[in-house]
Scaffold this motif. Structure first.
Motif, PDB file in Angstrom:
ATOM      1  N   VAL A  30      30.992  57.293  39.472  1.00 21.75           N
ATOM      2  CA  VAL A  30      31.345  55.897  39.712  1.00 21.75           C
ATOM      3  C   VAL A  30      32.276  55.439  38.598  1.00 21.75           C
ATOM      4  CG1 VAL A  30      30.472  53.532  39.880  1.00 21.75           C
ATOM      5  CG2 VAL A  30      29.133  55.421  40.813  1.00 21.75           C
ATOM      6  N   GLN A  31      33.332  54.747  38.985  1.00 26.79           N
ATOM      7  CA  GLN A  31      34.228  54.131  38.014  1.00 26.79           C
ATOM      8  C   GLN A  31      34.307  52.645  38.327  1.00 26.79           C
ATOM      9  OE1 GLN A  31      37.972  56.158  38.182  1.00 26.79           O
ATOM     10  NE2 GLN A  31      37.182  57.948  37.143  1.00 26.79           N
ATOM     11  N   LYS A  32      34.333  51.832  37.273  1.00 24.14           N
ATOM     12  CA  LYS A  32      34.420  50.384  37.424  1.00 24.14           C
ATOM     13  C   LYS A  32      35.737  49.912  36.830  1.00 24.14           C
ATOM     14  CE  LYS A  32      31.997  46.114  36.426  1.00 24.14           C
ATOM     15  NZ  LYS A  32      30.820  45.496  35.824  1.00 24.14           N
ATOM     16  N   TYR A  33      36.423  49.022  37.543  1.00 22.50           N
ATOM     17  CA  TYR A  33      37.698  48.496  37.072  1.00 22.50           C
ATOM     18  C   TYR A  33      37.441  47.391  36.057  1.00 22.50           C
ATOM     19  CZ  TYR A  33      42.530  46.924  37.143  1.00 22.50           C
ATOM     20  OH  TYR A  33      43.802  46.607  36.786  1.00 22.50           O
ATOM     21  N   ALA A  76      40.730  48.005  43.233  1.00 24.50           N
ATOM     22  CA  ALA A  76      39.337  48.017  43.677  1.00 24.50           C
ATOM     23  C   ALA A  76      38.412  47.752  42.492  1.00 24.50           C
ATOM     24  CB  ALA A  76      39.002  49.360  44.306  1.00 24.50           C
ATOM     25  N   ASP A  77      37.293  47.086  42.767  1.00 24.17           N
ATOM     26  CA  ASP A  77      36.304  46.815  41.725  1.00 24.17           C
ATOM     27  C   ASP A  77      35.601  48.095  41.275  1.00 24.17           C
ATOM     28  OD1 ASP A  77      36.631  43.928  41.731  1.00 24.17           O
ATOM     29  OD2 ASP A  77      35.624  43.965  43.677  1.00 24.17           O
ATOM     30  N   PHE A  78      35.381  49.013  42.214  1.00 23.22           N
ATOM     31  CA  PHE A  78      34.727  50.288  41.926  1.00 23.22           C
ATOM     32  C   PHE A  78      35.397  51.388  42.734  1.00 23.22           C
ATOM     33  CE2 PHE A  78      31.352  47.157  41.429  1.00 23.22           C
ATOM     34  CZ  PHE A  78      30.729  47.542  40.255  1.00 23.22           C
ATOM     35  N   THR A  79      35.270  52.596  42.240  1.00 21.00           N
ATOM     36  CA  THR A  79      35.541  53.782  43.044  1.00 21.00           C
ATOM     37  C   THR A  79      34.320  54.683  42.902  1.00 21.00           C
ATOM     38  OG1 THR A  79      36.601  55.052  41.264  1.00 21.00           O
ATOM     39  CG2 THR A  79      38.035  53.683  42.645  1.00 21.00           C
ATOM     40  N   PHE A  80      34.021  55.442  43.941  1.00 17.37           N
ATOM     41  CA  PHE A  80      32.934  56.404  43.826  1.00 17.37           C
ATOM     42  C   PHE A  80      33.187  57.563  44.771  1.00 17.37           C
ATOM     43  CE2 PHE A  80      31.386  53.932  47.422  1.00 17.37           C
ATOM     44  CZ  PHE A  80      30.689  54.833  48.203  1.00 17.37           C
TER      45      PHE A  80
END
Length: 132
Positions: A30-33, A76-80
């Motif tokens: 998970v990555q958060k912007y 995007a707010d998140f990528t997963f």
């Protein structure tokens, strides 16, 4: 001879206990912007299969639409992605936008060529996965 039996018995006991205490787990990245960059938030190793299977079911059964992302669209707010799931030798990355009320998510995948807005129930499941 007694030592050998004791050693075998202890070995079998430890193997039985170890196998009984483990559960199959999914690995999710998970990555958060934040600001101008994505911050690697978690390599979630300890998520039980039930939770990830439900998430996989949601994204698989979603009513995906053809989509073209506008150039000025916010990041995007998140990528997963699910590390253990490859499609034709590559991972499917999901991009997640959380609506201002924090209760609905929108997703794109396949380099933003497909889009879906989830209902509140499915959004809640996705958000729990991302925020844990």
């Amino acid at each position: 001879m007694k030592r050998k039996r004791l050693f075998v018995a202890l070995s079998l006991l430890s193997i039985t206990l170890a196998s009984g205490c483990t559960t199959k787990q999914e690995h999710i990245s998970v990555q958060k912007y934040e600001g101008k960059h994505y911050k690697f938030e978690a390599y979630k190793e300890k998520i039980e299969m039930g939770k990830t299977e439900k998430t996989k079911e949601i994204v698989k059964n979603a009513d995906w639409e053809e989509f073209t992302l506008a150039e000025d669209h916010p990041k995007a707010d998140f990528t997963f992605y699910f590390n253990d799931e490859k499609n034709e030798g590559r991972l499917t990355v999901y991009y997640v936008w959380v609506n201002p009320d924090g209760k609905i998510v929108e997703l794109t995948k396949d380099e933003h060529s497909q889009y879906v807005q989830l209902n509140r129930k499915d959004s809640k499941i996705i958000l729990r996965l991302l925020h844990k």
